[in-house]
Design an enzyme around this catalytic site. Structure first.
Site, short mmCIF file in Angstrom:
data_model
loop_
_atom_site.label_atom_id
_atom_site.label_comp_id
_atom_site.label_asym_id
_atom_site.label_seq_id
_atom_site.Cartn_x
_atom_site.Cartn_y
_atom_site.Cartn_z
N HIS A 79 0.76 -1.25 0.00
CA HIS A 79 0.00 0.00 0.00
C HIS A 79 0.78 1.29 0.00
O HIS A 79 0.57 2.11 0.87
CB HIS A 79 -0.92 0.09 1.22
CG HIS A 79 -1.52 -1.18 1.65
ND1 HIS A 79 -2.44 -1.83 0.90
CD2 HIS A 79 -1.37 -1.91 2.75
CE1 HIS A 79 -2.81 -2.93 1.53
NE2 HIS A 79 -2.19 -3.00 2.63
N ASP A 137 -0.04 -10.50 7.26
CA ASP A 137 0.58 -9.80 8.39
C ASP A 137 -0.41 -9.15 9.35
O ASP A 137 -0.07 -8.95 10.51
CB ASP A 137 1.63 -8.79 7.90
CG ASP A 137 1.09 -7.87 6.81
OD1 ASP A 137 -0.05 -8.06 6.38
OD2 ASP A 137 1.82 -6.96 6.39
N TYR A 141 -8.87 -3.57 -5.35
CA TYR A 141 -7.50 -3.74 -5.82
C TYR A 141 -7.05 -5.20 -5.88
O TYR A 141 -6.21 -5.56 -6.70
CB TYR A 141 -6.52 -2.89 -4.99
CG TYR A 141 -6.26 -3.37 -3.57
CD1 TYR A 141 -5.62 -4.58 -3.32
CD2 TYR A 141 -6.62 -2.60 -2.48
CE1 TYR A 141 -5.36 -5.01 -2.03
CE2 TYR A 141 -6.36 -3.01 -1.18
CZ TYR A 141 -5.74 -4.23 -0.96
OH TYR A 141 -5.49 -4.65 0.31
#
Lengths: 824, 283
Positions: free
Chosen positions: A105, A135, A365
């Site tokens: 990002h 994560d 996305y």
């Protein structure tokens, strides 16, 4: 963005005789408000650069990475060197010798996001892919998934329509490792703030369990518990103990909706190990008085309670620790005991679940944008069939987990258990090895976007991995001079979102987090207009890949005959449902579209179908036909279709695994107060949660304005902005540390110099410093000396969350702190 | 004449810094003549967010006080300025004229709130303008208010008489009123920042139970000034006390238990931690 009367009407929820409607505008995050200062940052990379002592045709001086200076070169020279290296490696070793990796990002959009342009290029050229550990999910992925499935969401639950459910029914919310005012769910700024205010005004009690008195607690807390990090699971077990012994749980629900509860009950009562998990037992572990655990348990069962476990309905710092698997499982266990899915009772973090029309398709996305990569993105779910383009699939079955990239480079090999990515539960049991049979080790490293030094674990490893001639070539494609940029041989300058075209929806990821736009009060689909030309000689990532493709003779393949980023934006628009509602011309002119709520909107609250034993009626993306038989009434993705206290998948895999047993347990952390020798040496437990002012390094550093935020960095007399560590008054006094003093924070893995904030917001024994520092500034040799930028992940363990899974556990970290000796 | 007033609710601010950063976005590198010179890249805080943490673990709370220019009706800066460098507009906004104020570094010390900053490069004193350049163009609110996600910041354009009614009705306060500059920035729940508390917890020692509904009284000079009862966890809090306000006597009672009395010499917010009550007939 303030809406006008032309934009779709907002929803309106009626509850307790009141009406709740959101503000007619979008909220914005601090790092977005800060963006202009990063666009014009003096840390922008404006020209292609070459390390001065790197000669592709002579001495490469690989060991000098991180120390040498750079010189400006032309785009022609830079692209020539990079493309020649690609050709050389393909000729000598095969394309799998090219390893690529990216941060999360630093950009946004369907065209310019990494799943899109980067994957298209790497799949076209051929490369070894890094595999991203989940994560933010960790414990939910490696633990929670075995109790309730949801593999397509990496173990997180669906959250549909829980806002209305909570407003109507919920009486209490337990925020456990949850700070939505800091993390905003994900990408969603402060869209959910007004919801918490409404719930508070309705008299909903809010209890916080977090080693840090977090910012949501600061605003809403009725009670705060700060268990010692790693001991939260003892507290969860003790709550279950109170419910079982005082008959305060939904026994009928457990009978019909759960598997293996009796076996787990035996563990809680101490029949299995002769240790009853009483509040008194938990007090010794957590340092929370037993009497208060009892009151919490009783209130929790007496009131209709939502459990905000983590910030997104799932997630939370507690899941990124040695005890994270079991924490996620215990969170599910507790809510199952109270009738998970019944009105007002769920796992819900107040962040998702606003009313929205999920039928209107616009890609997120994670659907891969222009790549069409059906193996590594969610492109295959719906986008590929709707877009008029030629998808490019990867053809190399060689990959490395991101957490072992240093070992892959330094040792040439690595092995681990577990693939994430959400296809099915058992994917995470796969044994993986790098390189896969017949493939070469890494020769070239293509690093794209921000820095791992502040975000991964035991990160001096990542620095050392650069400083070796085992990697013959490193290229870094980046917008800014950040932590990892200066370990490359060639630096390619990319531009920001404001200097190129893109198109996207507010807070929409899709794929592994379907329908996340329900975090927002309105579905807003935006044209991301190119506002200025790229600064200096920087280019959009797409144009950089197009240029390299030209050098490689693949320009027409990559660009499909010369498409610009703007052409791709139009394609994305056309492939979505938008043309049904707004013309391209009008969209271009207006710049955004607000998706309306259907007039007769019918809420389908998450897991209500499960609680009521009906077929699933939410718009969720799973389970699949693989998980169920035709004619079944449905159920969860687990083998039994039930909430599995005794996990079928773990039983089949490794029933003897003591780190991840078949039933969820309190297992003391492998780095915590029970690891006596280490704890004596390093008596402070460091937690490093997701940050407030640096989103995956976005915002932080770069000489941006956000460095002036008082609670982010501290400007010291030497003109340097130091990262903050929060330390209890008593611990600070014991060490002669005053507020604002520079301190050395260290353990056997390394050292970081930080600025102290002396506070009562953490209990004695716990220290708090956010992760995601963007830069790296060693005082001596890179990778072997203290960093003064704030990369606290230099200190966190690289050990996997459990032996047979491959998640990270940065919140299990012991350190010592000393006042920095100014003379040294 | 309608005038501008800002209302800041301390209870709704959690230090997200959107106001601070929106101000930077509007003013850094952007001169808005004749309202203001550009704010430098670093160093100035036209919206200065102050933090106050109160109490001791685990009885702690935190409050933030965002402080812009107070746009005082009796501003010290006007008195200290030369050549009409500072003007009070009819709509209440105080503007430092970036041309006329050149070189007047003393203005920085003239403001008792520390809201004026020195731009050494441009040699000009600077501060918050309430984004007057936008309000004059028809904006309804300055950038900081627009960016505030919690509703902590509000701006109202109204007659003074009407504003006085709002101040009374909503119990709004000005910060440091003794400075007598008559600020146009008002605070709701200011006590959370300027006052302090005595907090703690009551336990029934023999049963090791939280003493829910235990009665607590706080006496000053032998007069009861506050009374409360403990919540389900036995927690209690007496708030709105003055700092350094001397000795208080706290009394905890619970049916069937001996009264427990604690004397607190109050300096800043303090936690007395757990008070253990003994049954009446115990030894």
């Amino acid at each position: 963005m303030e809406f006008t009367a032309d934009d779709a009407a907002s929803w309106n929820i009626k509850a307790h005789g009141k009406e709740f409607a959101p503000p007619r505008k979008t909220t914005i995050s601090p790092y977005t408000l800060n963006y202009r200062s990063t666009v014009y940052s003096p840390k922008r990379i404006l020209y292609p650069l070459k390390r001065v002592d790197f000669d592709p045709n002579g001495n490469r001086n690989c060991m000098k990475r991180g120390e040498s200076r750079y010189e400006r070169i032309s785009w022609d020279t830079a692209s020539e060197i990079v493309s020649n290296e690609i050709k050389r490696i393909k000729r000598e070793q095969g394309a799998a010798g090219i390893l690529f990796s990216r941060g999360s990002h630093h950009l946004w959009g369907n065209v310019g996001y990494h799943f899109s342009g980067l994957y298209r290029f790497m799949n076209m050229v051929g490369s070894t892919m890094y595999v991203q550990n989940p994560d933010s999910w960790e414990g939910w992925h490696w633990g929670g998934m075995h109790q309730w499935g949801f593999s397509w969401r990496l173990g997180l639950p669906e959250q549909y329509d829980l806002l209305e459910d909570a407003l109507k029914h919920t009486e209490m919310i337990v925020f456990w490792a949850s700070d939505p005012e800091t993390t905003g769910g994900i990408y969603a700024a402060f869209e959910s703030t007004s919801r918490r205010q409404w719930l508070k005004d309705l008299g909903v009690k809010m209890v916080f369990i977090d080693p840090f008195y977090n910012h949501t607690a600061g605003m809403f807390s009725d009670k705060w518990f700060a268990p010692r990090p790693g001991s939260e699971n003892a507290m969860a077990c003790a709550i279950a103990y109170v419910w079982i012994t005082e008959n305060r749980y939904d026994q009928q629900y457990i009978k019909t909706h759960a598997l293996g509860f009796e076996k787990w009950k035996d563990y809680i009562l101490g029949r299995e190990d002769q240790v009853p998990k009483t509040p008194e037992w938990a007090e010794l572990e957590t340092q929370i008085p037993a009497r208060e655990i009892r009151v919490l348990a009783r209130e929790w069962s007496a009131k209709k309670t939502m459990l905000a476990a983590g910030g997104l309905g799932g997630w939370g710092g507690a899941c990124r620790s040695a005890t994270g698997n079991e924490w996620a499982r215990l969170m599910i266990s507790l809510q199952a005991m109270q009738g998970l899915g019944k009105p007002g009772i769920n796992i819900w973090s107040t962040t998702q679940g606003a009313p929205c029309d999920t039928r209107v398709m616009f890609p997120g996305y994670a659907e891969g944008g222009i790549s069409g990569d059906i193996d590594n993105t969610a492109a295959g779910v719906r986008l590929v069939s709707r877009l008029d383009y030629k998808p490019i699939r990867g053809k190399i079955n060689n990959f490395i987990t991101r957490l072992r990239i240093p070992e892959a480079i330094l040792e040439g090999k690595s092995h681990w258990t577990g693939r994430s990515g959400g296809v099915g539960i058992e994917y995470q049991f796969q044994k993986c090895e790098y390189p896969a049979p017949g493939y070469p080790g890494p020769q070239m490293y293509y690093r794209y976007g921000n820095s791992y030094i502040g975000t991964m674990t035991e990160t001096n490893r990542y620095i050392k991995a650069y400083r070796t001639d085992r990697l013959s070539f490193v290229v870094n494609q980046a917008i800014w001079h950040e932590g990892e940029t200066h370990f490359a041989d060639i630096i390619l300058p990319a531009c920001t979102n404001f200097e190129r075209w893109d198109i996207s929806e507010f807070s929409s990821c899709s794929g592994y987090i379907p329908d996340t736009y329900s975090q927002c009060n309105h579905r807003v689909i935006s044209l991301q207009k190119k506002c200025i030309d790229p600064l200096g000689e920087s280019k959009s990532d797409y144009d950089i890949f197009a240029l390299l493709s030209k050098k490689l003779g693949l320009y027409d393949v990559y660009t499909e005959g010369g498409r610009s980023d703007f052409d791709w934006v139009k394609k994305m628009f056309e492939g979505s449902d938008l043309p049904k509602y707004i013309s391209w011309e009008k969209f271009l002119n207006k710049g955004y579209y607000v998706v309306p709520i259907p007039e007769k909107y019918k809420a389908t609250p998450a897991l209500r179908w499960f609680a009521e034993g009906r077929k699933k009626d939410t718009p969720d993306w799973g389970p699949s036909t693989t998980d169920h038989n035709e004619g079944d009434k449905g159920g969860l993705q687990t083998t039994s279709g039930l909430i599995e206290f005794e996990s079928s998948s773990l039983k089949r895999f490794k029933p003897e695994d003591e780190e991840r047993p078949v039933i969820p347990k309190y297992i003391p952390s492998w780095e915590g107060h029970h690891t006596a020798e280490l704890y004596t040496k390093y008596p402070l437990q460091l937690i490093s949660p997701h940050p407030r002012f640096s989103f995956h390094t976005m915002g932080d550093g770069k000489d941006s304005w956000i460095n002036d935020v008082k609670d982010h960095r501290v400007l010291k007399e030497d003109g340097f902005y130091y990262w903050i560590i929060r330390i209890n008054t008593k611990d600070a006094m014991d060490r002669g540390i005053g507020n604002g003093d520079l301190v050395r924070v260290f353990n056997d893995r390394g050292e970081v110099i930080l600025a102290s904030q002396v506070t009562e917001r953490v209990p004695p024994g716990t220290v708090h410093s956010y992760e995601s520092c963007s830069d790296y500034n060693p005082v001596g040799k890179p990778g072997e000396s203290a960093d003064r930028c704030g990369c606290v992940n230099i200190l966190t363990p690289s050990r996997f969350i459990t032996k047979h899974s491959s998640g990270m556990a940065p919140n299990s970290c012991l350190v010592q702190i000393q006042k920095l000796d100014e003379d040294s | 004449m309608k005038k501008w007033n800002m209302i800041i609710d301390i209870a709704k601010c959690h230090d997200c810094n959107n106001c601070f950063l929106a101000c930077k976005d509007e003013h850094v590198s952007n001169p808005w003549p004749p309202y203001s010179e550009a704010q430098p890249w670093h160093g100035q805080r036209w919206m200065n967010i102050m933090r106050k943490e109160r109490g001791q673990y685990p009885y702690v709370d935190v409050a933030y006080l965002p402080m812009p220019c107070m746009h005082c009706d009796d501003p010290s800066c006007i008195k200290e300025s030369n050549a009409g460098a500072v003007i009070k507009r009819k709509d209440g906004i105080v503007i430092i004229d970036p041309e006329k104020a050149k070189g007047q570094e003393d203005l920085v010390n003239a403001c008792p709130y520390g809201a004026i900053w020195w731009n050494s490069e441009k040699s000009v004193p600077q501060k918050c303008t309430f984004c007057a350049h936008l309000l004059d163009e028809g904006w309804k609110e300055p950038r900081c208010v627009q960016a505030c996600p919690t509703g902590a910041l509000k701006i109202i354009q109204t007659e003074d008489a009407e504003m006085n009614k709002i101040v009374k009705a909503d119990d709004l306060k000005t910060y440091l009123p003794d400075l007598a500059t008559n600020p146009r920035v008002y605070y709701a729940n200011l006590n959370r920042y300027v006052r302090c508390f005595i907090a703690g917890n009551v336990v029934l020692q023999d049963k090791d139970e939280c003493a829910e509904n235990a009665k607590l009284t706080l006496k000053k000079d032998e007069k009861v000034i506050q009374a409360t009862s403990a919540n389900s966890y036995g927690d209690f809090k007496f708030d709105n006390l003055f700092q350094d306000s001397g000795e208080y006597v706290l009394e905890a009672t619970y049916p069937g238990y001996n009264i427990l009395t604690v004397t607190v010499a109050l300096k800043a917010s303090v936690s007395v931690n757990s008070l253990f009550l003994l049954p009446v007939n115990s030894d």
